[in-house]
Design a protein around this motif. Structure first.
Motif, PDB file in Angstrom:
ATOM      1  N   GLN A 105       0.817  -1.206   0.000  1.00 58.67           N
ATOM      2  CA  GLN A 105       0.000   0.000   0.000  1.00 58.67           C
ATOM      3  C   GLN A 105       0.858   1.268   0.000  1.00 58.67           C
ATOM      4  OE1 GLN A 105      -2.733  -0.233   3.291  1.00 58.67           O
ATOM      5  NE2 GLN A 105      -3.569  -2.204   2.652  1.00 58.67           N
ATOM      6  N   VAL A 106       2.132   1.106   0.381  1.00 67.28           N
ATOM      7  CA  VAL A 106       3.022   2.259   0.483  1.00 67.28           C
ATOM      8  C   VAL A 106       4.074   2.257  -0.615  1.00 67.28           C
ATOM      9  CG1 VAL A 106       4.597   3.514   2.009  1.00 67.28           C
ATOM     10  CG2 VAL A 106       2.666   2.270   2.979  1.00 67.28           C
ATOM     11  N   ILE A 107       4.610   1.080  -0.939  1.00 67.96           N
ATOM     12  CA  ILE A 107       5.667   0.976  -1.951  1.00 67.96           C
ATOM     13  C   ILE A 107       5.338  -0.160  -2.906  1.00 67.96           C
ATOM     14  CG2 ILE A 107       7.438   1.893  -0.399  1.00 67.96           C
ATOM     15  CD1 ILE A 107       8.405  -0.939   0.077  1.00 67.96           C
ATOM     16  N   ASP A 108       6.033  -0.199  -4.011  1.00 70.04           N
ATOM     17  CA  ASP A 108       5.893  -1.295  -4.969  1.00 70.04           C
ATOM     18  C   ASP A 108       7.005  -2.311  -4.762  1.00 70.04           C
ATOM     19  OD1 ASP A 108       3.625  -0.333  -6.178  1.00 70.04           O
ATOM     20  OD2 ASP A 108       4.698   0.715  -7.783  1.00 70.04           O
ATOM     21  N   PHE A 109       6.763  -3.537  -5.243  1.00 70.00           N
ATOM     22  CA  PHE A 109       7.761  -4.592  -5.140  1.00 70.00           C
ATOM     23  C   PHE A 109       8.000  -5.225  -6.502  1.00 70.00           C
ATOM     24  CE2 PHE A 109       6.504  -4.428  -0.685  1.00 70.00           C
ATOM     25  CZ  PHE A 109       7.714  -4.603  -0.037  1.00 70.00           C
ATOM     26  N   THR A 110       9.217  -5.702  -6.671  1.00 69.21           N
ATOM     27  CA  THR A 110       9.549  -6.466  -7.876  1.00 69.21           C
ATOM     28  C   THR A 110       9.119  -7.914  -7.676  1.00 69.21           C
ATOM     29  OG1 THR A 110      11.728  -7.104  -7.035  1.00 69.21           O
ATOM     30  CG2 THR A 110      11.566  -5.000  -8.202  1.00 69.21           C
ATOM     31  N   ASP A 111       9.406  -8.732  -8.657  1.00 70.29           N
ATOM     32  CA  ASP A 111       9.229 -10.172  -8.479  1.00 70.29           C
ATOM     33  C   ASP A 111      10.189 -10.636  -7.384  1.00 70.29           C
ATOM     34  OD1 ASP A 111       7.410 -10.151 -10.567  1.00 70.29           O
ATOM     35  OD2 ASP A 111       8.944 -10.593 -12.084  1.00 70.29           O
ATOM     36  N   PRO A 112       9.870 -11.741  -6.694  1.00 67.23           N
ATOM     37  CA  PRO A 112      10.758 -12.202  -5.614  1.00 67.23           C
ATOM     38  C   PRO A 112      12.123 -12.630  -6.136  1.00 67.23           C
ATOM     39  CG  PRO A 112       9.060 -13.836  -6.093  1.00 67.23           C
ATOM     40  CD  PRO A 112       8.678 -12.603  -6.851  1.00 67.23           C
ATOM     41  N   GLN A 220       8.426 -15.012   0.612  1.00 64.75           N
ATOM     42  CA  GLN A 220       9.274 -14.517  -0.469  1.00 64.75           C
ATOM     43  C   GLN A 220       9.922 -13.206  -0.041  1.00 64.75           C
ATOM     44  OE1 GLN A 220       6.361 -14.145  -3.551  1.00 64.75           O
ATOM     45  NE2 GLN A 220       6.547 -16.277  -4.236  1.00 64.75           N
ATOM     46  N   VAL A 221      11.058 -12.907  -0.610  1.00 66.67           N
ATOM     47  CA  VAL A 221      11.666 -11.591  -0.410  1.00 66.67           C
ATOM     48  C   VAL A 221      11.822 -10.937  -1.771  1.00 66.67           C
ATOM     49  CG1 VAL A 221      12.841 -12.156   1.738  1.00 66.67           C
ATOM     50  CG2 VAL A 221      13.981 -12.595  -0.413  1.00 66.67           C
ATOM     51  N   ALA A 222      11.511  -9.652  -1.826  1.00 67.92           N
ATOM     52  CA  ALA A 222      11.533  -8.927  -3.091  1.00 67.92           C
ATOM     53  C   ALA A 222      12.175  -7.569  -2.881  1.00 67.92           C
ATOM     54  CB  ALA A 222      10.111  -8.771  -3.639  1.00 67.92           C
TER      55      ALA A 222
END
Length: 511
Positions: A105-112, A220-222
Motif C-alpha cells: 500500500q506504500v511501496i511497490d515490489f519487484t518479483d521475488p 518470499q523476499v523482493a
C-alpha cells in the motif's frame, strides 16, 4: 558500470548514474558488515573501512550492473528503510523484505528474488528443542522482529505466551541466549547462521502440514521500490535472468563467507575481545570519533542558542507598540520551541526532521549534518532554560547598579551578567556534554554511523553480542569520563586558586 556526469533527478534526488540501495548491513547471511572488500563486499556510503557483504549485496550488484548504474549501499535501520525510500534517500530496498499487502500500500515490489521457509530458533537445552510441530511450542515465550511478517504468525502457535516484538535480530538473539524468551520466528538462512555461530542454539524446521501456514508472498523476499517507479519492470527482467540454481549458489556462498562463519570454537573472553577489536576496532574508533564530533559541536551550538534565547527573553519591554508585539511573538515562538523539543524524544525528532524534510520539501540532508542539526536544536532547548536560571541567579542589584551608571541592557548582559552565567552553568554544560555523548545512540534510527550504530552492525555480523557491546560500553565510559574530567579542569581554571592568603593588619606591638 556507467561513468558520467552527476545530474540529479528532481524526483529521485539521487545522481542518475547511481543505484542507491538501503539495507541494515546487520542481517546475516542476507547482509552484513565487514572491514574489507573480501568476497565482493561493497564500501558503504558515507563510511570508511566499512563494507557490506551478503546475498542481498550480490543481488544488488547484478541489478545495478543490469541497469548500467553504479551501486551505492546506504546502511539503514530496518524501521527507516521505507521512509528512506519514499523520501528519495534511496532508490530501492534490498534487505530480505517480504512483499506483504500492508507494505504494497506504500511501496511497490519487484518479483521475488528469494523464497525461504519460516523456522523457530530456540536453545538446545530448552524443553522445546525437540519440537516437530507448532503445537509442541504451546506455553513457549515466542517473539519476532518488529514490523515484520515473522511476528504476525506467532499467533498460529497454540497457547503461545506472547512477547513484545523486538527491534532487530541482534536483540532477539541476546534475549534467547539469556533465557528471556524461548524462541523467535525467523527465516531458514538466518536460522542456519545463528546455529552455525552459536552451538547452544538450534533451529526447528517443520513439515508443511505442521508448520506456519503462509501465503507464497509471505515467505518470499523482493526488492522494494517507490510507487509507480518505471524501473520496476527493468529490474524484473534482470531478476528473471538470474536462474534458481545461481540464486541457491549465491545463498550458499553467503552463508559460507559471512564473517561469523570463520570464527573458531571456544575462546576465552580476553581472546574474543581481542578478535573483535582486530576485526572491527577501526569501525569502533570511527564511530567514537563521530560521536564526539556530534556531542561537542552540539553542546557548543546548543549553549550559544541557549545564551541567545536567554538574552532575548530578558530584554526590557519596549514602549513602541509594534516592537512590543514582535517581542511577545518572539517569546511565544521560543516557548513553543522549548516545550516541543524538551517534551518529545530525540528519536522522534530525528525521524521527523530527517525524513519529514525529505518528504515535505525534498531536502535530502546528509546524515551527519542532520545529526548535528538535531542534537544542537535539542540541546539548545534545554540550555535555554538552564541559561534562564543562571540569569535569575545573578543578584538584581547588579542590574540596578549597571543601569545607574548608564549601561545599556546589552552592555549589562555582555560585561556583567553573562560572564557570571557561563561560570554558574558550567556544571550543567558538562552534564549536557555527557548526555549528548550517550544520546547520539538514538540517531541510529536515521542510520548515523556513530559508535552505537557500528557496534550494532558488528554484533549483527559476528553474533558476539555481550562481548561486542562490552567493548562499546567501555569506549562510551572512556569518552564520558574524559569529558567530565576536562570540564572540571576548566571550572578550576576559571575559579582561579583554591585558596587566597588573607593579609591581616598587625596587632599593635607586633612587627
Amino acid at each position: 558500470m556507467v561513468v558520467g556526469t552527476f545530474s540529479v533527478n528532481a524526483d529521485d534526488k539521487t545522481p542518475e548514474n547511481e543505484f542507491r540501495v538501503g539495507m541494515e548491513t546487520a542481517y546475516a547471511p542476507f547482509n552484513w558488515t565487514q572491514t574489507s572488500d573480501a568476497h565482493g563486499a561493497v564500501l558503504k556510503y558515507g563510511e570508511k573501512n566499512s563494507y557490506a557483504g551478503g546475498y542481498d549485496v550480490e543481488i544488488a550488484k547484478r541489478v545495478a550492473e543490469g541497469l548500467g548504474k553504479e551501486l551505492v549501499i546506504v546502511p539503514t535501520q530496518w524501521d527507516g528503510l521505507v521512509p528512506a525510500l519514499t523520501s528519495g534517500s534511496i532508490d530501492a530496498i534490498i534487505a530480505g523484505m517480504s512483499p506483504t499487502e500492508e507494505r504494497r500500500q506504500v511501496i511497490d515490489f519487484t518479483d521475488p528474488y528469494y523464497e525461504s521457509r519460516l523456522v523457530v530458533v530456540t536453545r538446545k537445552n530448552s524443553e522445546f528443542a525437540n519440537a516437530t510441530s507448532l503445537a509442541d511450542f504451546a506455553g513457549a515465550k515466542i517473539t519476532g522482529q518488529l514490523n515484520t511478517f515473522h511476528y504476525s504468525v506467532v499467533d498460529q502457535i497454540p497457547d503461545v505466551v506472547y512477547q513484545d516484538p523486538m527491534k532487530d535480530f541482534s536483540a532477539m538473539r541476546v534475549a534467547l541466549a539469556s533465557g528471556i524468551i524461548d524462541g523467535y520466528v525467523s527465516e531458514r538462512p538466518e536460522g542456519v547462521t545463528a546455529t552455525n555461530v552459536n552451538e547452544n542454539l538450534t533451529m526447528i524446521e517443520f513439515a508443511p502440514e505442521d508448520g506456519f501456514q503462509t501465503e507464497p508472498e509471505d515467505v518470499q523476499v523482493a526488492i522494494g521500490m517507490r510507487k509507480n517507479d518505471p524501473l520496476v519492470q527493468d529490474v524484473n527482467q534482470i531478476l528473471a535472468g538470474i536462474s534458481a540454481e545461481e540464486r541457491t549458489e549465491l545463498m550458499d556462498l553467503a552463508i559460507q563467507n559471512q564473517p561469523s562463519a570463520s570464527q573458531e570454537g571456544e575462546m576465552s573472553l580476553w581472546s574474543t575481545l581481542k578478535q573483535i577489536m582486530s576485526e572491527y576496532g577501526i569501525l569502533f574508533l570511527q564511530g567514537a570519533g563521530l560521536t564526539l564530533l556530534i556531542a561537542i559541536f552540539s553542546t557548543i551550538a546548543g549553549t550559544l542558542i541557549g545564551l541567545l534565547v536567554g538574552v532575548f527573553r530578558t530584554l526590557p519591554q519596549s514602549d513602541q507598540p509594534l516592537t512590543r508585539f514582535m517581542q511577545k511573538l518572539g517569546d511565544w515562538l521560543l516557548t513553543i520551541y522549548i516545550e516541543v523539543f524538551r517534551g518529545t524524544p530525540m528519536m522522534v525528532q530525528a525521524m521527523v526532521i530527517f525524513y519529514g524534510l525529505a518528504l515535505a520539501f525534498g531536502i535530502d540532508l546528509n546524515r551527519t549534518v542532520a545529526a548535528l542539526l538535531i542534537v544542537s536544536i535539542n540541546t539548545g532547548a534545554y540550555m535555554s532554560e538552564i541559561v534562564r536560571g543562571g540569569i535569575f541567579a545573578v543578584d538584581k542589584g547588579q542590574f540596578e547598579a549597571a543601569q545607574a551608571i548608564g549601561m545599556t541592557h546589552t552592555q549589562t548582559m555582555r560585561k556583567i551578567v553573562l560572564p557570571q552565567v557561563v561560570r554558574n552553568i558550567l556544571p550543567a554544560i558538562g552534564n549536557e556534554t555527557v548526555v549528548n555523548i550517550k544520546d547520539t545512540a538514538v540517531l541510529s534510527v536515521i542510520s548515523v554511523g556513530d559508535l552505537f550504530f557500528q557496534g550494532t552492525a558488528a554484533a549483527g555480523t559476528n553474533y558476539l553480542f555481550f562481548q561486542t557491546f562490552l567493548i562499546v560500553g567501555l569506549i562510551y565510559l572512556v569518552m564520558t569520563l574524559s569529558a567530565t574530567r576536562l570540564l572540571r579542569l576548566m571550572e578550576k581554571k576559571i575559579d582561579g586558586p583554591d585558596a587566597f592568603t588573607k593579609v591581616e593588619e598587625p596587632i599593635e606591638g607586633q612587627r
